[in-house]
Design a protein around this motif. Structure first.
Motif, PDB file in Angstrom:
ATOM      1  N   LYS A 179     -58.939  40.960  13.842  1.00 25.65           N
ATOM      2  CA  LYS A 179     -58.358  40.139  14.902  1.00 25.65           C
ATOM      3  C   LYS A 179     -59.110  38.827  15.113  1.00 25.65           C
ATOM      4  O   LYS A 179     -58.617  37.931  15.806  1.00 25.65           O
ATOM      5  N   ILE A 180     -60.291  38.725  14.526  1.00 27.64           N
ATOM      6  CA  ILE A 180     -61.089  37.498  14.660  1.00 27.64           C
ATOM      7  C   ILE A 180     -60.440  36.396  13.823  1.00 27.64           C
ATOM      8  O   ILE A 180     -60.185  36.568  12.628  1.00 27.64           O
ATOM      9  N   ARG A 181     -60.194  35.257  14.433  1.00 26.20           N
ATOM     10  CA  ARG A 181     -59.529  34.158  13.728  1.00 26.20           C
ATOM     11  C   ARG A 181     -60.494  33.357  12.863  1.00 26.20           C
ATOM     12  O   ARG A 181     -60.114  32.843  11.803  1.00 26.20           O
ATOM     13  N   SER A 182     -61.712  33.220  13.323  1.00 26.47           N
ATOM     14  CA  SER A 182     -62.696  32.422  12.599  1.00 26.47           C
ATOM     15  C   SER A 182     -63.180  33.140  11.341  1.00 26.47           C
ATOM     16  O   SER A 182     -63.535  34.329  11.387  1.00 26.47           O
ATOM     17  N   THR A 183     -63.188  32.426  10.225  1.00 25.00           N
ATOM     18  CA  THR A 183     -63.695  33.003   8.972  1.00 25.00           C
ATOM     19  C   THR A 183     -65.182  33.274   9.062  1.00 25.00           C
ATOM     20  O   THR A 183     -65.670  34.294   8.573  1.00 25.00           O
ATOM     21  N   THR A 184     -65.899  32.358   9.727  1.00 26.40           N
ATOM     22  CA  THR A 184     -67.344  32.539   9.913  1.00 26.40           C
ATOM     23  C   THR A 184     -67.632  33.763  10.763  1.00 26.40           C
ATOM     24  O   THR A 184     -68.558  34.535  10.486  1.00 26.40           O
ATOM     25  N   GLY A 185     -66.821  33.958  11.797  1.00 26.67           N
ATOM     26  CA  GLY A 185     -66.993  35.125  12.662  1.00 26.67           C
ATOM     27  C   GLY A 185     -66.744  36.426  11.922  1.00 26.67           C
ATOM     28  O   GLY A 185     -67.461  37.405  12.111  1.00 26.67           O
ATOM     29  N   LYS A 186     -65.705  36.439  11.084  1.00 28.53           N
ATOM     30  CA  LYS A 186     -65.423  37.632  10.281  1.00 28.53           C
ATOM     31  C   LYS A 186     -66.564  37.926   9.318  1.00 28.53           C
ATOM     32  O   LYS A 186     -66.967  39.077   9.153  1.00 28.53           O
ATOM     33  N   ARG A 187     -67.066  36.869   8.679  1.00 29.40           N
ATOM     34  CA  ARG A 187     -68.149  37.062   7.714  1.00 29.40           C
ATOM     35  C   ARG A 187     -69.400  37.597   8.404  1.00 29.40           C
ATOM     36  O   ARG A 187     -70.090  38.477   7.877  1.00 29.40           O
ATOM     37  N   LYS A 188     -69.690  37.074   9.597  1.00 24.97           N
ATOM     38  CA  LYS A 188     -70.873  37.518  10.335  1.00 24.97           C
ATOM     39  C   LYS A 188     -70.722  38.968  10.774  1.00 24.97           C
ATOM     40  O   LYS A 188     -71.671  39.750  10.700  1.00 24.97           O
ATOM     41  N   ALA A 189     -69.513  39.353  11.210  1.00 27.99           N
ATOM     42  CA  ALA A 189     -69.261  40.736  11.638  1.00 27.99           C
ATOM     43  C   ALA A 189     -69.379  41.699  10.456  1.00 27.99           C
ATOM     44  O   ALA A 189     -69.981  42.771  10.577  1.00 27.99           O
ATOM     45  N   PHE A 190     -68.807  41.322   9.316  1.00 26.86           N
ATOM     46  CA  PHE A 190     -68.911  42.166   8.120  1.00 26.86           C
ATOM     47  C   PHE A 190     -70.358  42.297   7.668  1.00 26.86           C
ATOM     48  O   PHE A 190     -70.789  43.366   7.234  1.00 26.86           O
ATOM     49  N   SER A 191     -71.114  41.197   7.770  1.00 25.42           N
ATOM     50  CA  SER A 191     -72.518  41.214   7.376  1.00 25.42           C
ATOM     51  C   SER A 191     -73.330  42.149   8.265  1.00 25.42           C
ATOM     52  O   SER A 191     -74.244  42.836   7.800  1.00 25.42           O
ATOM     53  N   THR A 192     -72.969  42.199   9.555  1.00 24.41           N
ATOM     54  CA  THR A 192     -73.673  43.072  10.494  1.00 24.41           C
ATOM     55  C   THR A 192     -73.495  44.534  10.144  1.00 24.41           C
ATOM     56  O   THR A 192     -74.407  45.348  10.293  1.00 24.41           O
ATOM     57  N   CYS A 193     -72.303  44.886   9.661  1.00 18.95           N
ATOM     58  CA  CYS A 193     -71.975  46.299   9.398  1.00 18.95           C
ATOM     59  C   CYS A 193     -72.212  46.721   7.959  1.00 18.95           C
ATOM     60  O   CYS A 193     -72.253  47.929   7.674  1.00 18.95           O
ATOM     61  N   ALA A 194     -72.333  45.775   7.040  1.00 17.07           N
ATOM     62  CA  ALA A 194     -72.357  46.100   5.614  1.00 17.07           C
ATOM     63  C   ALA A 194     -73.510  47.029   5.242  1.00 17.07           C
ATOM     64  O   ALA A 194     -73.316  48.026   4.529  1.00 17.07           O
ATOM     65  N   SER A 195     -74.726  46.715   5.715  1.00 22.18           N
ATOM     66  CA  SER A 195     -75.894  47.509   5.332  1.00 22.18           C
ATOM     67  C   SER A 195     -75.792  48.934   5.867  1.00 22.18           C
ATOM     68  O   SER A 195     -76.055  49.900   5.136  1.00 22.18           O
ATOM     69  N   HIS A 196     -75.397  49.064   7.135  1.00 25.80           N
ATOM     70  CA  HIS A 196     -75.288  50.400   7.713  1.00 25.80           C
ATOM     71  C   HIS A 196     -74.177  51.209   7.049  1.00 25.80           C
ATOM     72  O   HIS A 196     -74.352  52.407   6.767  1.00 25.80           O
ATOM     73  N   LEU A 197     -73.052  50.582   6.771  1.00 26.28           N
ATOM     74  CA  LEU A 197     -71.943  51.277   6.128  1.00 26.28           C
ATOM     75  C   LEU A 197     -72.335  51.743   4.726  1.00 26.28           C
ATOM     76  O   LEU A 197     -71.957  52.845   4.298  1.00 26.28           O
ATOM     77  N   THR A 198     -73.109  50.930   4.020  1.00 30.47           N
ATOM     78  CA  THR A 198     -73.582  51.309   2.684  1.00 30.47           C
ATOM     79  C   THR A 198     -74.490  52.531   2.763  1.00 30.47           C
ATOM     80  O   THR A 198     -74.369  53.466   1.956  1.00 30.47           O
ATOM     81  N   VAL A 199     -75.402  52.539   3.742  1.00 30.02           N
ATOM     82  CA  VAL A 199     -76.300  53.679   3.934  1.00 30.02           C
ATOM     83  C   VAL A 199     -75.512  54.942   4.270  1.00 30.02           C
ATOM     84  O   VAL A 199     -75.801  56.026   3.761  1.00 30.02           O
ATOM     85  N   VAL A 200     -74.482  54.804   5.122  1.00 29.54           N
ATOM     86  CA  VAL A 200     -73.643  55.951   5.520  1.00 29.54           C
ATOM     87  C   VAL A 200     -72.941  56.549   4.304  1.00 29.54           C
ATOM     88  O   VAL A 200     -72.925  57.772   4.108  1.00 29.54           O
ATOM     89  N   ILE A 201     -72.359  55.693   3.468  1.00 28.01           N
ATOM     90  CA  ILE A 201     -71.629  56.163   2.286  1.00 28.01           C
ATOM     91  C   ILE A 201     -72.567  56.889   1.321  1.00 28.01           C
ATOM     92  O   ILE A 201     -72.245  57.967   0.808  1.00 28.01           O
ATOM     93  N   ILE A 202     -73.749  56.314   1.094  1.00 27.74           N
ATOM     94  CA  ILE A 202     -74.708  56.921   0.167  1.00 27.74           C
ATOM     95  C   ILE A 202     -75.223  58.252   0.718  1.00 27.74           C
ATOM     96  O   ILE A 202     -75.279  59.259   0.005  1.00 27.74           O
ATOM     97  N   TYR A 203     -75.562  58.271   2.000  1.00 29.49           N
ATOM     98  CA  TYR A 203     -76.159  59.473   2.586  1.00 29.49           C
ATOM     99  C   TYR A 203     -75.165  60.624   2.642  1.00 29.49           C
ATOM    100  O   TYR A 203     -75.440  61.722   2.145  1.00 29.49           O
ATOM    101  N   PHE A 204     -73.998  60.386   3.250  1.00 30.17           N
ATOM    102  CA  PHE A 204     -73.025  61.463   3.380  1.00 30.17           C
ATOM    103  C   PHE A 204     -72.406  61.827   2.026  1.00 30.17           C
ATOM    104  O   PHE A 204     -72.047  62.987   1.800  1.00 30.17           O
ATOM    105  N   GLY A 205     -72.271  60.851   1.143  1.00 27.14           N
ATOM    106  CA  GLY A 205     -71.748  61.138  -0.199  1.00 27.14           C
ATOM    107  C   GLY A 205     -72.672  62.051  -0.976  1.00 27.14           C
ATOM    108  O   GLY A 205     -72.238  63.051  -1.566  1.00 27.14           O
ATOM    109  N   ASN A 206     -73.983  61.732  -0.970  1.00 28.05           N
ATOM    110  CA  ASN A 206     -74.952  62.584  -1.664  1.00 28.05           C
ATOM    111  C   ASN A 206     -75.088  63.943  -0.980  1.00 28.05           C
ATOM    112  O   ASN A 206     -75.287  64.963  -1.649  1.00 28.05           O
ATOM    113  N   GLY A 207     -74.992  63.943   0.368  1.00 24.28           N
ATOM    114  CA  GLY A 207     -75.050  65.209   1.087  1.00 24.28           C
ATOM    115  C   GLY A 207     -73.879  66.109   0.743  1.00 24.28           C
ATOM    116  O   GLY A 207     -74.031  67.329   0.588  1.00 24.28           O
TER     117      GLY A 207
END
Length: 270
Positions: A179-207
């Protein structure tokens, strides 16, 4: 400005607990594995086995709960930014972080108590690189149906519930980001979540691979590889994944790549 610094402080608090859990998780299995490898003696005492299993279950359960809390933190920061200070204050963060450790310990105490009632006969050889519930129950001589039932029930609360909660949080986060119109805002939001989401996928996937793969059709080498990925490689990757968001780490990594490119170019010219 004050809100952003507050978010960073709370996030760093949870990252500190995550790093501590990763260190503890690796410390439970790696030292004994190295001692057995160096001494060429694949042995462990009964009390050491139960202690290793207790701390392993405790730390893995606590980390699953902490990852779910961190997902809620990202949800509050992105979907409810104006209410963030009320939803995630210092007192609540401390209570939730403490609760994850208690949650994991209680779950581990239950499984360890049930496992201590098992008795073993024959060679007593665990076909695994460390003591864990599934390989321990395989060599038990008495009935393990109660142990298996407790594992299935507790896994719903310790593993499945945190995973579903995390997925649900990211569904709301993704909906808000789109829903964010700004491209910069979207990129910043994705950047905030990217590292944690990667850790979640690796941890629960391996588990999932470690605890829910078929009992037949896997060699001992494959079993060892999967277990190593879950208890050794995954905790090692988590700090690296979060460090990639650090500007200084990015700069140093970029310089290394540039220097390697220059060296290759010089060798090509010569």
């Amino acid at each position: 400005m004050a809100l952003e610094s507050q978010q960073c402080r709370y996030l760093m608090m949870r990252k500190g607990h995550l790093s501590c859990l990763d260190i503890c998780l690796s410390s439970v299995t790696v030292p004994k594995i190295l001692v057995n490898f160096l001494c060429q003696r694949q042995t462990i005492t009964y009390n050491q086995c139960l202690a290793q299993m207790f701390f392993l279950i405790s730390f893995t359960g606590a980390e699953a709960a902490l990852l779910a809390i961190m997902a809620y933190d990202r949800y509050a920061a992105i979907c409810k930014p104006l209410h963030y200070s009320g939803l995630m204050n210092t007192k609540l963060c401390s209570v939730l972080a403490f609760a994850t450790w208690v949650w994991g310990s209680l779950n581990a105490a239950l499984h360890t108590a049930l496992s201590s009632r098992l008795y073993f006969c024959g060679a007593n050889q665990i076909h695994h690189i460390y003591c864990d519930l599934p390989p321990l129950m395989k060599i038990a001589c008495n009935d393990v149906h109660i142990n298996q039932l407790v594992i299935y029930i507790t896994s719903l609360f310790v593993a499945v519930a945190p995973f579903l909660f995390t997925i649900l949080s990211y569904i709301f986060i993704l909906s808000s980001i789109l829903k964010i119109r700004s491209t910069t805002g979207k990129r910043k939001a994705f950047s905030t979540c990217a590292s944690h989401l990667t850790v979640v996928i690796i941890y629960f996937g391996n588990g999932l691979l470690n605890y829910n793969r078929p009992s037949a059709g896997y060699s001992l080498e494959t079993d060892t590889l999967v277990s190593t990925m879950f208890c050794i490689i995954t905790p090692m990757l988590n700090p690296l994944i979060y460090s990639l968001r650090n500007k200084e780490v990015k700069g140093a990594f970029r310089k290394v790549l540039e220097n390697q490119g220059k060296l290759k170019h010089r060798h090509t010219i010569n």
